[in-house]
Design a protein around this motif. Structure first.
Motif, PDB file in Angstrom:
ATOM      1  N   ALA A 418       0.864  -1.447  -0.030  1.00 35.69           N
ATOM      2  CA  ALA A 418       0.175  -0.007   0.012  1.00 35.69           C
ATOM      3  C   ALA A 418       0.903   1.351  -0.016  1.00 35.69           C
ATOM      4  N   VAL A 419       1.834   1.131   0.654  1.00 38.65           N
ATOM      5  CA  VAL A 419       2.618   2.402   0.927  1.00 38.65           C
ATOM      6  C   VAL A 419       3.675   2.784  -0.548  1.00 38.65           C
ATOM      7  N   LEU A 420       3.978   1.471  -1.066  1.00 40.09           N
ATOM      8  CA  LEU A 420       4.428   1.445  -2.527  1.00 40.09           C
ATOM      9  C   LEU A 420       3.527   2.019  -3.517  1.00 40.09           C
ATOM     10  N   TYR A 421       2.392   1.550  -3.439  1.00 40.24           N
ATOM     11  CA  TYR A 421       1.438   2.046  -4.577  1.00 40.24           C
ATOM     12  C   TYR A 421       1.293   3.791  -4.273  1.00 40.24           C
ATOM     13  N   ALA A 422       1.162   3.960  -2.884  1.00 41.43           N
ATOM     14  CA  ALA A 422       0.656   5.522  -2.590  1.00 41.43           C
ATOM     15  C   ALA A 422       1.838   6.509  -3.162  1.00 41.43           C
ATOM     16  N   ALA A 423       2.915   5.837  -2.771  1.00 43.85           N
ATOM     17  CA  ALA A 423       4.391   6.477  -3.228  1.00 43.85           C
ATOM     18  C   ALA A 423       4.437   6.691  -4.839  1.00 43.85           C
ATOM     19  N   LEU A 424       4.117   5.688  -5.537  1.00 47.87           N
ATOM     20  CA  LEU A 424       4.307   5.720  -6.917  1.00 47.87           C
ATOM     21  C   LEU A 424       3.061   6.607  -7.381  1.00 47.87           C
ATOM     22  N   ALA A 425       2.146   6.576  -6.961  1.00 51.87           N
ATOM     23  CA  ALA A 425       0.887   7.366  -7.383  1.00 51.87           C
ATOM     24  C   ALA A 425       1.225   9.013  -7.213  1.00 51.87           C
ATOM     25  N   TRP A 426       1.982   9.315  -6.110  1.00 52.89           N
ATOM     26  CA  TRP A 426       2.151  10.583  -5.819  1.00 52.89           C
ATOM     27  C   TRP A 426       3.469  11.142  -6.481  1.00 52.89           C
ATOM     28  N   SER A 427       4.397  10.381  -6.617  1.00 53.84           N
ATOM     29  CA  SER A 427       5.658  10.837  -7.503  1.00 53.84           C
ATOM     30  C   SER A 427       5.557  10.947  -8.984  1.00 53.84           C
ATOM     31  N   LEU A 428       4.430  10.047  -9.485  1.00 52.87           N
ATOM     32  CA  LEU A 428       4.124  10.137 -10.923  1.00 52.87           C
ATOM     33  C   LEU A 428       2.878  10.570 -11.174  1.00 52.87           C
ATOM     34  N   ARG A 429       2.209  11.427 -10.371  1.00 55.10           N
ATOM     35  CA  ARG A 429       1.166  11.974 -10.645  1.00 55.10           C
ATOM     36  C   ARG A 429       0.684  12.723 -11.750  1.00 55.10           C
ATOM     37  N   THR A 430       1.874  13.638 -12.116  1.00 55.23           N
ATOM     38  CA  THR A 430       1.701  14.322 -13.488  1.00 55.23           C
ATOM     39  C   THR A 430       1.635  13.440 -14.536  1.00 55.23           C
ATOM     40  N   ARG A 431       2.503  12.481 -14.832  1.00 55.81           N
ATOM     41  CA  ARG A 431       2.418  11.365 -15.739  1.00 55.81           C
ATOM     42  C   ARG A 431       1.254  10.466 -15.797  1.00 55.81           C
ATOM     43  N   LEU A 432       0.656  10.276 -14.764  1.00 53.27           N
ATOM     44  CA  LEU A 432      -0.489   9.405 -14.611  1.00 53.27           C
ATOM     45  C   LEU A 432      -1.781   9.984 -15.277  1.00 53.27           C
ATOM     46  N   HIS A 433      -1.809  11.444 -14.722  1.00 51.25           N
ATOM     47  CA  HIS A 433      -2.969  12.261 -15.064  1.00 51.25           C
ATOM     48  C   HIS A 433      -2.830  12.247 -16.745  1.00 51.25           C
ATOM     49  N   ALA A 434      -1.761  12.754 -17.299  1.00 49.24           N
ATOM     50  CA  ALA A 434      -1.730  12.730 -18.794  1.00 49.24           C
ATOM     51  C   ALA A 434      -2.017  11.690 -19.511  1.00 49.24           C
ATOM     52  N   ASN A 435      -1.354  10.427 -18.821  1.00 44.04           N
ATOM     53  CA  ASN A 435      -1.967   9.145 -19.482  1.00 44.04           C
ATOM     54  C   ASN A 435      -3.397   8.963 -19.554  1.00 44.04           C
ATOM     55  N   PHE A 436      -4.027   9.175 -18.163  1.00 46.85           N
ATOM     56  CA  PHE A 436      -5.362   9.159 -18.268  1.00 46.85           C
ATOM     57  C   PHE A 436      -6.240   9.947 -19.405  1.00 46.85           C
ATOM     58  N   THR A 437      -5.737  11.290 -19.120  1.00 50.41           N
ATOM     59  CA  THR A 437      -6.438  12.089 -20.258  1.00 50.41           C
ATOM     60  C   THR A 437      -6.335  11.635 -21.631  1.00 50.41           C
ATOM     61  N   ALA A 438      -5.021  11.326 -21.878  1.00 56.56           N
ATOM     62  CA  ALA A 438      -4.799  10.799 -23.331  1.00 56.56           C
ATOM     63  C   ALA A 438      -5.470   9.432 -23.850  1.00 56.56           C
ATOM     64  N   LEU A 439      -5.582   8.506 -22.694  1.00 59.30           N
ATOM     65  CA  LEU A 439      -6.307   7.469 -22.941  1.00 59.30           C
ATOM     66  C   LEU A 439      -7.977   7.777 -22.837  1.00 59.30           C
ATOM     67  N   SER A 440      -8.268   8.410 -22.395  1.00 58.87           N
ATOM     68  CA  SER A 440      -9.822   8.835 -22.635  1.00 58.87           C
ATOM     69  C   SER A 440     -10.127   9.401 -23.796  1.00 58.87           C
ATOM     70  N   ALA A 441      -9.119  10.373 -24.598  1.00 58.00           N
ATOM     71  CA  ALA A 441      -9.249  10.774 -25.766  1.00 58.00           C
ATOM     72  C   ALA A 441      -9.061   9.852 -26.724  1.00 58.00           C
ATOM     73  N   LEU A 442      -8.181   8.984 -26.574  1.00 53.40           N
ATOM     74  CA  LEU A 442      -8.065   7.836 -27.610  1.00 53.40           C
ATOM     75  C   LEU A 442      -9.197   6.937 -27.596  1.00 53.40           C
ATOM     76  N   VAL A 443      -9.817   6.742 -26.426  1.00 53.39           N
ATOM     77  CA  VAL A 443     -11.072   5.784 -26.461  1.00 53.39           C
ATOM     78  C   VAL A 443     -12.312   6.324 -27.167  1.00 53.39           C
ATOM     79  N   ARG A 444     -12.430   7.682 -26.964  1.00 54.11           N
ATOM     80  CA  ARG A 444     -13.308   8.597 -27.758  1.00 54.11           C
ATOM     81  C   ARG A 444     -13.283   8.597 -29.125  1.00 54.11           C
TER      82      ARG A 444
END
Length: 451
Positions: A418-444
């Motif tokens: 749980a600690v590792l997932y939280a650390a990854l989510a925090w440290s890579l939050r910018t990349r993750l947000h960009a990926n989710f945004t891009a994925l949503s656009a690609l799916v649509r």
């Protein structure tokens, strides 16, 4: 816990032949139908009856093979077990076209729900029979119950209804797709399902039971994460197959996000495998924990490469998939008999080593489909890989220093994860947000209107 390694190994030996028939049941024609509009009813009906006929042939062939298999492995009970499981390929073949129709309408949540309900029915049946002392037959009933429930649910929800006709016209492209799929399936069987045959013959049913259970745990991330993701994104990859930049972006996002989800979890389960296996099963299964630890690299790798097979299918490069399976099969057929004489742990370590060593070649055959470079592909795997290695080594160090009980180790492992997932989510939050945004656009992008 209720059945034991020897009984589990007996069914695993039978399932080797059943799994081959399942792989062959629709000959890949179901996935090919996804690319054909349902309005072309003649093609769909012709494909349905072709696949159903093939399923009948497979079921009869499996039943006919039951006695020779029992004689070959000196296990008389295999005759009835293999005969009972012969119904499975027929059920799978009947589901191919209805499943393709639901995939075409993007009914992935329903398909996932049907899988879950089938699994619940199978597990309930297996536990009830195991408690009554049915032994290996509890596992046989689990398989049959799963497929019966899943078939009933899909039949009730699909819009496809076969017509009583058969015409060859329009079927050629699906037959070509099926030809390459059958070839790759047979090679996949050799590279991934020959293990039980060799281990059962060389080492016996009990060691095979330990190896088979560890192997089942190994493919669990692939079955529950990689394959559903591959099935869901296959339709979108088909739509984007001529737009290489969009296809490449989708492929890399899926690969990176899958690795982020799966790598740390697999690493933790490998590091704490003895605690999990002993607590949830019994000490009789501790040997399977060591086997799983050595199989865990492929548990992670096999899951993260699932989008690659969707990519090859979507872009029509099924021949590249056949080549991969052929080359892997050759390597494994050479390595397996040698490693089997040194025990199941050596087999597991050799299997992972072969798969990892082949990865550069697999990428060479796959990445051109999306015009993707090897550097770009490996770049999305760096952070998940380093995080997983750090978690694995940290847990082993803490375990050696503190010597926890199995319950304490399981609790600690979940907290570390749980600690590792939280650390990854925090440290890579910018990349993750960009990926989710891009994925949503690609799916649509280019998505058809909802049915």
């Amino acid at each position: 816990r209720l059945v034991g390694p020897a009984e589990f190994g007996l069914v695993a030996l039978a399932m080797t032949f059943v799994v081959l028939s399942i792989y062959l049941a629709d000959a890949g024609m179901g996935q090919s139908l996804v690319r054909t509009p349902l309005a072309k009813t003649t093609i769909w009906s012709t494909a349905f009856w072709t696949i159903a006929g093939f399923g009948v042939v497979l079921a009869l062939a499996l039943a006919a093979a039951a006695w020779p298999v029992a004689v070959l492995f000196h296990e008389p009970r295999l005759f009835l077990i293999v005969s009972a499981l012969a119904a499975v390929p027929l059920l799978v073949s009947l589901l191919a076209a209805p499943t393709a129709e639901m995939q075409q309408r993007r009914r992935f949540r329903e398909l996932a729900l049907f899988d879950c309900l089938g699994a619940i029915a199978g597990v309930t049946t297996a536990i009830a029979l195991a408690l009554s002392g049915a032994g290996a037959w509890a596992l046989v009933a689990q398989q049959i119950s799963f497929w019966l429930v899943k078939a009933a649910l899909i039949a009730a929800r699909t819009r496809f209804r076969p017509r009583f006709l058969w015409r060859r016209e329009g079927l050629d492209e699906h037959v070509l797709f099926a030809r390459d799929t059958v070839g790759s399936t047979l090679l996949y069987f050799v590279s991934r399902q020959i293990d039980p045959l060799v281990i059962g013959k060389v080492l016996g049913a009990a060691p095979l039971g330990l190896y088979a259970f560890a192997a089942r745990m190994m493919i669990l991330p692939q079955q529950r994460v990689g394959t559903p993701l591959q099935n869901a994104m296959y339709v979108k990859m088909v739509e984007l197959r001529d737009d290489k930049p969009a296809l490449r972006q989708l492929y890399l996002i899926l690969t990176g996000m899958t690795a982020m989800c799966v790598f740390p979890g697999v690493a933790m389960l490998a590091a704490a495998s003895h605690a999990y296996f002993s607590f949830f099963l019994s000490d009789a299964w501790r040997g399977a924990a060591t086997v799983f630890m050595w199989l865990s690299p492929f548990a992670a790798l096999g899951t993260v490469t699932c989008p690659s097979f969707a990519l090859l299918n979507a872009t029509g490069r099924t021949a590249a998939r056949v080549r991969q399976y052929f080359e892997l099969a050759v390597l494994w057929v050479i390595a397996l008999p040698i490693s089997a004489h040194f025990g199941i742990v050596t087999v597991a370590a050799t299997f992972s080593a072969v798969q990892l060593a082949y990865l550069p070649r697999a990428l060479q055959l796959t990445l051109p489909s999306a015009e993707c470079s090897t550097a770009a592909y490996l770049r999305v795997l760096v952070a998940p890989t380093l995080a997983a290695l750090a978690l694995f080594l940290t847990h082993l160090w803490l375990k050696a220093a503190l010597r926890p009980t199995p319950v304490e180790e399981i609790g600690a492992s979940l907290a570390e994860l749980a600690v590792l997932y939280a650390a990854l989510a925090w440290s890579l939050r910018t990349r993750l947000h960009a990926n989710f945004t891009a994925l949503s656009a690609l799916v649509r992008k280019g998505a058809p209107a909802p049915a």
